[in-house]
Design a protein around this motif. Structure first.
Motif, short mmCIF file in Angstrom:
data_model
loop_
_atom_site.label_atom_id
_atom_site.label_comp_id
_atom_site.label_asym_id
_atom_site.label_seq_id
_atom_site.Cartn_x
_atom_site.Cartn_y
_atom_site.Cartn_z
N ILE A 103 74.37 -58.77 43.26
CA ILE A 103 74.62 -57.76 42.88
C ILE A 103 74.41 -56.55 44.10
O ILE A 103 73.46 -57.12 44.70
CB ILE A 103 74.76 -56.77 41.35
N GLY A 104 75.11 -56.64 44.79
CA GLY A 104 74.85 -55.16 45.69
C GLY A 104 74.14 -53.95 45.08
O GLY A 104 74.53 -53.50 43.97
N MET A 105 73.33 -53.56 46.15
CA MET A 105 72.76 -52.19 45.92
C MET A 105 73.68 -51.04 45.76
O MET A 105 73.13 -50.58 45.18
CB MET A 105 71.42 -52.21 46.82
N ALA A 106 74.27 -51.02 46.14
CA ALA A 106 75.64 -49.98 45.87
C ALA A 106 75.56 -49.52 44.32
O ALA A 106 75.96 -48.50 43.65
CB ALA A 106 76.84 -50.06 46.92
N ALA A 141 72.66 -52.63 31.19
CA ALA A 141 73.94 -53.35 30.84
C ALA A 141 74.82 -53.29 31.56
O ALA A 141 75.63 -54.15 31.44
CB ALA A 141 74.06 -52.41 29.32
N LEU A 142 74.97 -52.17 32.82
CA LEU A 142 76.36 -51.67 32.98
C LEU A 142 76.58 -52.56 34.69
O LEU A 142 77.27 -52.74 35.56
CB LEU A 142 76.84 -50.42 33.30
N LEU A 143 75.49 -52.47 34.89
CA LEU A 143 74.97 -53.21 36.38
C LEU A 143 76.04 -54.41 36.66
O LEU A 143 76.14 -53.45 38.31
CB LEU A 143 73.60 -54.05 37.12
N GLY A 144 76.27 -55.20 35.93
CA GLY A 144 77.35 -55.44 36.97
C GLY A 144 78.84 -55.92 36.64
O GLY A 144 79.67 -56.98 36.59
N ASP A 145 79.12 -54.58 36.28
CA ASP A 145 80.43 -54.52 36.03
C ASP A 145 81.34 -55.22 34.82
O ASP A 145 81.87 -56.10 34.50
CB ASP A 145 81.01 -54.06 37.05
N PRO A 146 80.85 -55.89 33.30
CA PRO A 146 80.85 -56.67 32.78
C PRO A 146 81.95 -56.47 31.85
O PRO A 146 82.46 -55.49 31.84
CB PRO A 146 79.61 -56.86 31.85
N ALA A 147 82.33 -56.98 31.22
CA ALA A 147 83.37 -57.21 30.57
C ALA A 147 83.21 -56.88 29.07
O ALA A 147 84.18 -56.84 28.10
CB ALA A 147 85.12 -58.31 30.86
N VAL A 148 82.07 -57.34 28.67
CA VAL A 148 81.48 -57.50 26.78
C VAL A 148 80.30 -56.85 27.11
O VAL A 148 79.30 -57.28 28.40
CB VAL A 148 81.37 -58.87 26.58
#
Length: 324
Positions: A103-106, A141-148
């Motif tokens: 995952i990018g640093m942005a 928990a939100l870092l990967g922009d997850p669907a779950v």
């Protein structure tokens, strides 16, 4: 979505989760409820592959979590806000997680701003309050922009502003079609946040239904205000009603409907100031459902039966009854 299929977890002779099955669907905030020791955290750990089931399985979008190549992009989780390296800064903690999943640093900067930690991002975590650690855990928990999303007691330690912020965030994520599983002991918050509820006790499923249907299975009371409460109480008790007096002098009546109370008051020549039916709260429904599944209980005069409910069919069919 999240699927729990026949999950059984044993620790020696103790059965923590017993043949548990339910599905957490997208587009909803699902509340995960149960008394202490019911098996909620164990179930969440099993979903994340941190516990090996004795039987059954847990799936995320049809696959086991441990088989996902970039798990943070599929499902984000917060199980323990204290499970972080206190010597790292908040920014470095998230950078480590981001690199492990490509995952990018942005994105690190974005989630720090989203949870309100930008101003303390370069402080060491050991100096954080519980509420700040909770926000950091939510950021992870939100870092990967997850669907779950799976969150275990994320409201602990948050101030009123933080609770309101998280409530809005979860509702927004569900509105985008994401799957949200949330456990909490704060019933008032779950009542205004969750759309669906899964209730377990002693590792077994007790209810799997909508929030509205859960409370609808249990009769509430009728709030009555009158200038002659003693006289009206005596009249209603002759009809089998249970009457209690609230702190402000109003009467809480169970066993009689509002229409019947009005008829009795009219016949007795008693004027009413208020006559308001009230549904059972989530807290009341939860206590009645889990009465026989609570490890530590206090004696109560309420002997009301509870009904186990499932979301199948109409979602309102009683499965079993057990007297408390």
């Amino acid at each position: 979505m999240i699927e729990v299929r026949g999950l059984t977890m044993r620790y020696g002779r103790a059965v923590a989760v017993d043949d548990l099955s339910f599905t957490v669907r997208p587009g909803l905030v699902t509340g995960f409820l149960g008394p202490n020791g019911a098996g909620k955290s164990t179930t969440m750990r099993a979903v994340l592959g941190l516990e090996v089931p004795a039987a059954g399985e847990t799936l995320v979008d049809g696959r086991s979590y441990v088989s996902l190549r970039s798990p943070l992009r599929t499902m984000g989780a917060l199980l323990d806000a204290g499970a972080v390296h206190g010597g790292r800064t908040a920014r470095d903690h998230l950078r480590c997680l981001a690199r492990s999943n490509g995952i990018g640093m942005a994105r690190v900067a974005a989630v720090l701003e989203q949870v309100g930690l930008t101003g303390v991002a370069d402080r060491r975590i050991k100096g954080f309050s519980l509420g700040m650690r909770q926000r950091l855990g939510i950021a992870a928990a939100l870092l990967g922009d997850p669907a779950v999303l799976v969150l275990d007691e994320p409201l602990n330690g948050l101030d009123p502003e933080g609770i309101r912020w998280l409530r809005g965030l979860l509702r927004s994520l569900a509105g985008e079609g994401r799957t949200v599983l949330l456990s909490s002991h704060l019933m008032n918050e779950l009542a205004v946040t969750a759309d669906h509820v899964v209730v377990i006790g002693r590792g077994r499923l007790i209810a799997d239904t909508t929030m509205d249907d859960l409370a609808g299975h249990f009769q509430g009371d009728v709030l009555v205000r009158t200038s002659r409460p003693e006289r009206l109480t005596a009249v209603m008790r002759t009809q089998g009603a249970t009457v209690t007096t609230e702190d402000d002098g109003a009467l809480s009546v169970r066993g009689l409907g509002a229409a019947r109370i009005g008829e009795l008051a009219l016949a007795a020549g008693i004027a009413l100031v208020e006559l308001s039916p009230r549904g059972a709260s989530l807290e009341e429904a939860f206590i009645r459902l889990t009465g026989d599944s609570t490890e530590y209980t206090t004696v109560s005069e309420d002997r009301t039966d509870y009904t186990t409910v499932t979301g199948e069919g109409s979602g309102r069919a009683p499965v079993r009854r057990a007297a408390r």
